[in-house]
Design a protein around this motif. Structure first.
Motif, PDB file in Angstrom:
ATOM      1  N   GLN A  66      43.604  18.649  78.169  1.00 20.17           N
ATOM      2  CA  GLN A  66      42.608  19.673  77.849  1.00 20.17           C
ATOM      3  C   GLN A  66      43.066  20.511  76.658  1.00 20.17           C
ATOM      4  O   GLN A  66      44.234  20.928  76.596  1.00 20.17           O
ATOM      5  CB  GLN A  66      42.400  20.567  79.081  1.00 20.17           C
ATOM      6  CG  GLN A  66      41.030  21.205  79.140  1.00 20.17           C
ATOM      7  CD  GLN A  66      39.893  20.183  79.084  1.00 20.17           C
ATOM      8  OE1 GLN A  66      39.981  19.103  79.675  1.00 20.17           O
ATOM      9  NE2 GLN A  66      38.842  20.501  78.338  1.00 20.17           N
ATOM     10  N   LEU A  67      42.164  20.756  75.737  1.00 26.61           N
ATOM     11  CA  LEU A  67      42.472  21.556  74.542  1.00 26.61           C
ATOM     12  C   LEU A  67      41.461  22.687  74.416  1.00 26.61           C
ATOM     13  O   LEU A  67      40.286  22.503  74.750  1.00 26.61           O
ATOM     14  CB  LEU A  67      42.376  20.690  73.276  1.00 26.61           C
ATOM     15  CG  LEU A  67      43.235  19.428  73.186  1.00 26.61           C
ATOM     16  CD1 LEU A  67      42.877  18.667  71.905  1.00 26.61           C
ATOM     17  CD2 LEU A  67      44.715  19.788  73.188  1.00 26.61           C
ATOM     18  N   GLU A  71      42.778  24.378  69.279  1.00 26.69           N
ATOM     19  CA  GLU A  71      43.668  23.212  69.385  1.00 26.69           C
ATOM     20  C   GLU A  71      42.915  21.925  69.034  1.00 26.69           C
ATOM     21  O   GLU A  71      43.449  21.050  68.340  1.00 26.69           O
ATOM     22  CB  GLU A  71      44.237  23.125  70.803  1.00 26.69           C
ATOM     23  CG  GLU A  71      45.263  24.200  71.117  1.00 26.69           C
ATOM     24  CD  GLU A  71      45.685  24.203  72.575  1.00 26.69           C
ATOM     25  OE1 GLU A  71      46.789  24.689  72.872  1.00 26.69           O
ATOM     26  OE2 GLU A  71      44.902  23.729  73.433  1.00 26.69           O
ATOM     27  N   LYS A  72      41.677  21.838  69.498  1.00 25.69           N
ATOM     28  CA  LYS A  72      40.883  20.640  69.199  1.00 25.69           C
ATOM     29  C   LYS A  72      40.653  20.523  67.686  1.00 25.69           C
ATOM     30  O   LYS A  72      40.738  19.438  67.115  1.00 25.69           O
ATOM     31  CB  LYS A  72      39.540  20.713  69.931  1.00 25.69           C
ATOM     32  CG  LYS A  72      38.704  19.457  69.748  1.00 25.69           C
ATOM     33  CD  LYS A  72      37.374  19.541  70.466  1.00 25.69           C
ATOM     34  CE  LYS A  72      36.516  18.324  70.116  1.00 25.69           C
ATOM     35  NZ  LYS A  72      35.143  18.454  70.588  1.00 25.69           N
ATOM     36  N   LYS A  73      40.403  21.683  67.066  1.00 22.91           N
ATOM     37  CA  LYS A  73      40.203  21.694  65.612  1.00 22.91           C
ATOM     38  C   LYS A  73      41.478  21.234  64.903  1.00 22.91           C
ATOM     39  O   LYS A  73      41.434  20.470  63.932  1.00 22.91           O
ATOM     40  CB  LYS A  73      39.820  23.109  65.169  1.00 22.91           C
ATOM     41  CG  LYS A  73      39.336  23.202  63.753  1.00 22.91           C
ATOM     42  CD  LYS A  73      38.889  24.619  63.430  1.00 22.91           C
ATOM     43  CE  LYS A  73      38.596  24.737  61.946  1.00 22.91           C
ATOM     44  NZ  LYS A  73      38.363  26.127  61.543  1.00 22.91           N
ATOM     45  N   SER A  76      41.889  17.466  65.358  1.00 22.78           N
ATOM     46  CA  SER A  76      40.922  16.755  64.506  1.00 22.78           C
ATOM     47  C   SER A  76      41.384  16.743  63.057  1.00 22.78           C
ATOM     48  O   SER A  76      41.311  15.720  62.369  1.00 22.78           O
ATOM     49  CB  SER A  76      39.545  17.425  64.573  1.00 22.78           C
ATOM     50  OG  SER A  76      39.021  17.318  65.848  1.00 22.78           O
TER      51      SER A  76
END
Length: 297
Positions: A66-67, A71-73, A76
């Motif tokens: 899970q981010l 963090e997801k950015k 990516s």
DNA sequence: GGTAGACCTGGACGC
DNA sequence: GCGTCCAGGTCTACC
């Protein structure tokens, strides 16, 4: 969580993985069965996560824990750089279209070179390819990651690539004797210390507008980076003006155009000169007759 | 600017 | 098992 990132077409996941040997070096992990790529990534705030990267219909997809949104950015952004997802290969394909030893290149969407998330990691790994066998490069990288990388909390055996700050605190003796870097130890230490102390911003090379010749000069100011390593790093940066001429290149050109006679670096350079700014990529993806013959024998 | 030798490791080989 | 040789780029000193 699972999410996808699209690539500028054409894109071929396996062509990127096979572009060179980085996938064999920790913290990359190639899964021969699934064809997927694993990577243990240290996020900017210090959290270590594991990525399982595979092909998606229009690019790549990544499976990870899970981010949060930032963090997801960050993930990516890292993957977009690592796979050169935004790269426009059309001028390259235009330059080589119809040329016999290169017809496979556009068909298989070749031209992207797998990168590490940070240029610091790519410089270190490149220095570790110099003057040694590939198996030793894999071993030295594994030692660096194993001894100084931050561990994944759910699986401490998996570690991220060491930060400049961590490597800057290690003694040269330890890098030499325990990490088995040999005479490369002071080069790695010097680079880590300069980056750690903000005396050198190697990540700025990624977006530099300097002419390639000037960029090459800057790269060669780094201890341990000579003509071969600089050309290799320029390729990683998407600049194909110089050839990474090593013994393999000398052998291939000798077999391809000189009937196996010894050739000089100047002759290797001359063999690809007509390709101008694309000579590096043309060399990198050339379909060598010598290798074709070796496979068929 | 060009050249020779040192640097260091690990694999291959001969004994 | 041991010793020797060799491959592999970069750096430094020297011309």
């Amino acid at each position: 969580m699972l999410f996808a990132i699209s690539a500028r077409p054409p894109f071929n996941f396996q062509s990127v993985l096979q572009s060179h040997g980085w996938g064999q070096c920790l913290p990359f992990r190639l899964d021969d069965e699934t064809g997927n790529l694993g990577y243990t990534l240290r996020l900017s705030r210090g959290r270590v996560i594991d990525l399982e990267i595979s092909e998606s219909p229009d690019g790549i997809q990544v499976q990870t824990g899970q981010l949060n949104a930032s963090e997801k950015k960050e993930v990516s952004s890292a993957l977009t750089w690592m796979f050169a997802l935004n790269m426009d290969l059309s001028p390259f394909y235009e330059a080589i279209r119809g040329k016999a030893p290169l017809v496979h290149v556009e068909k298989r969407a070749m031209g992207r070179v797998l990168r590490s998330p940070t240029f610091f990691e790519d410089i270190i790994r490149t220095i570790l390819t110099t003057n040694t066998l590939w198996t030793a490069t894999i071993r030295m990288t594994a030692n660096l990651v194993g001894q100084f990388g931050d561990p994944l909390s759910s699986d401490p055996e998996r570690k991220a690539f060491p930060t400049p700050q961590r490597l800057a605190t290690v003694s040269e003796t330890r890098l030499r004797e325990e990490t088995r870097l040999g005479y490369r130890a002071p080069y790695i230490l010097n680079l880590a210390q300069r980056v750690s102390a903000s005396n050198l911003d190697v990540e700025a090379f990624k977006t530099s507008n300097l002419p390639t010749l000037d960029l090459r000069k800057e790269l060669m100011k780094i201890q341990g980076v000579g003509p071969y390593a600089a050309a290799n790093l320029l390729m990683i940066l998407g600049r194909g003006d110089f050839l990474p001429i090593d013994t393999w290149a000398l052998k291939m050109v000798s077999q391809e155009w000189h009937a196996g006679q010894t050739v000089t670096p100047a002759q290797v350079q001359a063999a690809f000169e007509k390709w101008g700014e694309w000579k590096g990529l043309v060399y990198w993806f050339w379909d060598w007759a010598y290798l074709r013959k070796a496979k068929s024998d």
